[in-house]
Motif scaffolding. Sequence first.
Motif, mmCIF file in Angstrom:
data_model
loop_
_atom_site.group_PDB
_atom_site.id
_atom_site.type_symbol
_atom_site.label_atom_id
_atom_site.label_comp_id
_atom_site.label_asym_id
_atom_site.label_seq_id
_atom_site.Cartn_x
_atom_site.Cartn_y
_atom_site.Cartn_z
ATOM 1 N N ASP A 192 -148.329 -33.803 19.327
ATOM 2 C CA ASP A 192 -148.545 -34.502 20.600
ATOM 3 C C ASP A 192 -148.516 -36.016 20.455
ATOM 4 O O ASP A 192 -148.495 -36.725 21.458
ATOM 5 N N ALA A 193 -148.447 -36.535 19.233
ATOM 6 C CA ALA A 193 -148.385 -37.986 19.068
ATOM 7 C C ALA A 193 -147.101 -38.546 19.649
ATOM 8 O O ALA A 193 -147.061 -39.677 20.128
ATOM 9 N N ALA A 194 -146.006 -37.758 19.632
ATOM 10 C CA ALA A 194 -144.737 -38.247 20.157
ATOM 11 C C ALA A 194 -144.835 -38.548 21.637
ATOM 12 O O ALA A 194 -144.148 -39.423 22.158
ATOM 13 N N GLU A 195 -145.696 -37.808 22.358
ATOM 14 C CA GLU A 195 -145.788 -38.005 23.800
ATOM 15 C C GLU A 195 -146.710 -39.163 24.180
ATOM 16 O O GLU A 195 -146.394 -39.977 25.024
ATOM 17 N N ASP A 196 -147.884 -39.254 23.523
ATOM 18 C CA ASP A 196 -148.873 -40.211 24.021
ATOM 19 C C ASP A 196 -149.386 -41.178 22.958
ATOM 20 O O ASP A 196 -150.239 -42.013 23.257
ATOM 21 N N GLY A 197 -148.880 -41.068 21.720
ATOM 22 C CA GLY A 197 -149.324 -41.969 20.671
ATOM 23 C C GLY A 197 -150.714 -41.682 20.157
ATOM 24 O O GLY A 197 -151.245 -42.402 19.317
ATOM 25 N N ASP A 198 -151.340 -40.607 20.639
ATOM 26 C CA ASP A 198 -152.703 -40.267 20.240
ATOM 27 C C ASP A 198 -152.678 -39.522 18.907
ATOM 28 O O ASP A 198 -152.012 -38.504 18.774
ATOM 29 N N ASP A 199 -153.389 -40.013 17.911
ATOM 30 C CA ASP A 199 -153.412 -39.390 16.591
ATOM 31 C C ASP A 199 -154.527 -38.361 16.446
ATOM 32 O O ASP A 199 -154.842 -37.929 15.338
ATOM 33 N N SER A 200 -155.142 -37.950 17.553
ATOM 34 C CA SER A 200 -156.242 -37.005 17.469
ATOM 35 C C SER A 200 -155.763 -35.560 17.456
ATOM 36 O O SER A 200 -156.565 -34.642 17.268
ATOM 37 N N GLY A 201 -154.479 -35.320 17.654
ATOM 38 C CA GLY A 201 -153.946 -33.962 17.658
ATOM 39 C C GLY A 201 -153.954 -33.359 16.266
ATOM 40 O O GLY A 201 -154.331 -33.989 15.281
ATOM 41 N N ALA A 202 -153.521 -32.093 16.174
ATOM 42 C CA ALA A 202 -153.521 -31.374 14.907
ATOM 43 C C ALA A 202 -152.659 -32.108 13.881
ATOM 44 O O ALA A 202 -151.506 -32.432 14.140
ATOM 45 N N GLN A 203 -153.251 -32.377 12.694
ATOM 46 C CA GLN A 203 -152.533 -33.093 11.650
ATOM 47 C C GLN A 203 -151.804 -32.108 10.740
ATOM 48 O O GLN A 203 -152.342 -31.087 10.344
ATOM 49 N N VAL A 204 -150.580 -32.433 10.393
ATOM 50 C CA VAL A 204 -149.712 -31.521 9.663
ATOM 51 C C VAL A 204 -150.219 -31.265 8.243
ATOM 52 O O VAL A 204 -150.861 -32.118 7.623
ATOM 53 N N ARG A 205 -149.914 -30.049 7.746
ATOM 54 C CA ARG A 205 -150.188 -29.677 6.362
ATOM 55 C C ARG A 205 -148.912 -29.089 5.771
ATOM 56 O O ARG A 205 -148.196 -28.335 6.441
ATOM 57 N N LEU A 206 -148.609 -29.444 4.525
ATOM 58 C CA LEU A 206 -147.424 -28.940 3.834
ATOM 59 C C LEU A 206 -147.846 -27.995 2.718
ATOM 60 O O LEU A 206 -148.752 -28.310 1.943
ATOM 61 N N ASP A 207 -147.170 -26.845 2.646
ATOM 62 C CA ASP A 207 -147.443 -25.874 1.592
ATOM 63 C C ASP A 207 -146.126 -25.436 0.967
ATOM 64 O O ASP A 207 -145.195 -25.027 1.681
ATOM 65 N N PHE A 208 -146.052 -25.523 -0.360
ATOM 66 C CA PHE A 208 -144.852 -25.078 -1.076
ATOM 67 C C PHE A 208 -145.202 -24.870 -2.537
ATOM 68 O O PHE A 208 -146.204 -25.399 -3.037
ATOM 69 N N ALA A 209 -144.375 -24.085 -3.219
ATOM 70 C CA ALA A 209 -144.564 -23.827 -4.648
ATOM 71 C C ALA A 209 -143.226 -24.067 -5.339
ATOM 72 O O ALA A 209 -142.325 -23.230 -5.271
ATOM 73 N N ALA A 210 -143.098 -25.227 -5.981
ATOM 74 C CA ALA A 210 -141.867 -25.580 -6.685
ATOM 75 C C ALA A 210 -141.987 -25.233 -8.164
ATOM 76 O O ALA A 210 -143.083 -25.249 -8.727
ATOM 77 N N GLU A 211 -140.855 -24.928 -8.793
ATOM 78 C CA GLU A 211 -140.868 -24.676 -10.241
ATOM 79 C C GLU A 211 -141.023 -25.971 -11.027
ATOM 80 O O GLU A 211 -141.557 -25.958 -12.134
ATOM 81 N N TRP A 212 -140.535 -27.064 -10.464
ATOM 82 C CA TRP A 212 -140.694 -28.345 -11.138
ATOM 83 C C TRP A 212 -140.562 -29.485 -10.136
ATOM 84 O O TRP A 212 -140.104 -29.299 -9.004
ATOM 85 N N GLN A 213 -140.977 -30.643 -10.573
ATOM 86 C CA GLN A 213 -140.789 -31.890 -9.845
ATOM 87 C C GLN A 213 -139.905 -32.794 -10.692
ATOM 88 O O GLN A 213 -140.061 -32.862 -11.915
ATOM 89 N N GLU A 214 -138.945 -33.450 -10.056
ATOM 90 C CA GLU A 214 -138.124 -34.420 -10.773
ATOM 91 C C GLU A 214 -138.952 -35.688 -10.987
ATOM 92 O O GLU A 214 -139.443 -36.282 -10.022
ATOM 93 N N GLU A 215 -139.136 -36.066 -12.247
ATOM 94 C CA GLU A 215 -139.871 -37.303 -12.505
ATOM 95 C C GLU A 215 -139.131 -38.475 -11.865
ATOM 96 O O GLU A 215 -137.925 -38.616 -12.011
ATOM 97 N N ARG A 216 -139.880 -39.312 -11.145
ATOM 98 C CA ARG A 216 -139.282 -40.448 -10.453
ATOM 99 C C ARG A 216 -139.534 -41.727 -11.236
ATOM 100 O O ARG A 216 -140.670 -42.044 -11.589
ATOM 101 N N GLY A 217 -138.454 -42.462 -11.518
ATOM 102 C CA GLY A 217 -138.582 -43.708 -12.246
ATOM 103 C C GLY A 217 -138.963 -44.862 -11.345
ATOM 104 O O GLY A 217 -139.052 -44.728 -10.118
ATOM 105 N N GLU A 218 -139.183 -46.028 -11.950
ATOM 106 C CA GLU A 218 -139.546 -47.210 -11.182
ATOM 107 C C GLU A 218 -138.436 -47.632 -10.235
ATOM 108 O O GLU A 218 -138.686 -48.325 -9.246
#
Length: 288
Positions: A168-194
């Motif tokens: 609902d933030a897209a409609e009214d800019g209010d950040d009180s709506g449900a906040q997103v959660r991400l769930d995943f299970a990866a085999e690996w993460q690519e190390e990120r350099g500077e």
Amino acid sequence: MRTDNTTQSASQTPADGVRLAAGDAELTVHPDNGCRIGSLRVGGTELLRQGAQYGCFPMVPWCGRIALGRFRNGGELHQMPVNAAPHAIHGTGRDLRWRTARSSATAAAFTYDLADPAAPWPYPGMVTQLVELAEDGRSLTLTMGVEAAQDSFPAQAGWHPWFVRHLDAAEDGDDSGAQVRLDFAAEWQEERGEDHLPTGRRIPTRPGPWDDCFGMPQGVDVTVTWPGRLELKVTSRAEWVVIYDEQEAAVCVEPQSGPPNGLNTLPRLVTPIDPLEISTTWSWRTLT
């Protein structure tokens, strides 16, 4: 790629985008703005961050960053425009006007010529994107193909959706709506350099915030949840996904055919007889 399952001609495309609708879902594709999905509403609620540079755009003919904007194809060295200094990022397709090939109430096909003068890509070919909303309005499938017209070349394809962090933030800019959660299970993460590029080392998944690439050899499978409101699953047979959640307004789940800088480190050649094709499906259900 098949583009014959739709019926409306390109001349009927509305100036404000191509609208698809089914069930309680509706979306709008803007072929004139990089063929991005500018809006996806489920039950009247907007899921994508609004703005000309947001929504969900195709990344093609590469994904993420190319080191210093340069890649080789055999003995040829090519320089792409540096638009995320010192690198080139997210391909050229998002900056172009695509052609609406066909559209119906629930599906549309779009194309652009890789040799478009506005796209500084050195090889001729064609890119096609299919956008297909399920008849029940509970899922969306995106498919992209990259075809070579003459010489072979390395390429990647994927998508960069900006899901709103607070529903609902897209409609009214209010950040009180449900906040997103991400769930995943990866085999690996690519190390990120500077330099913000993968170093080539594969490491265990680290806690966020992320602007990182993850390996999922069995296929991308990420769940985006707005607790108590909506659950959306992003799946793909692709083996790579970039997760970006460093902004307050949105999070990104980006299935793609290879890792960042992959034109140099893990090139996938597109040939006249072997095009690149990738698909992703978003499926959702309400939690209320």
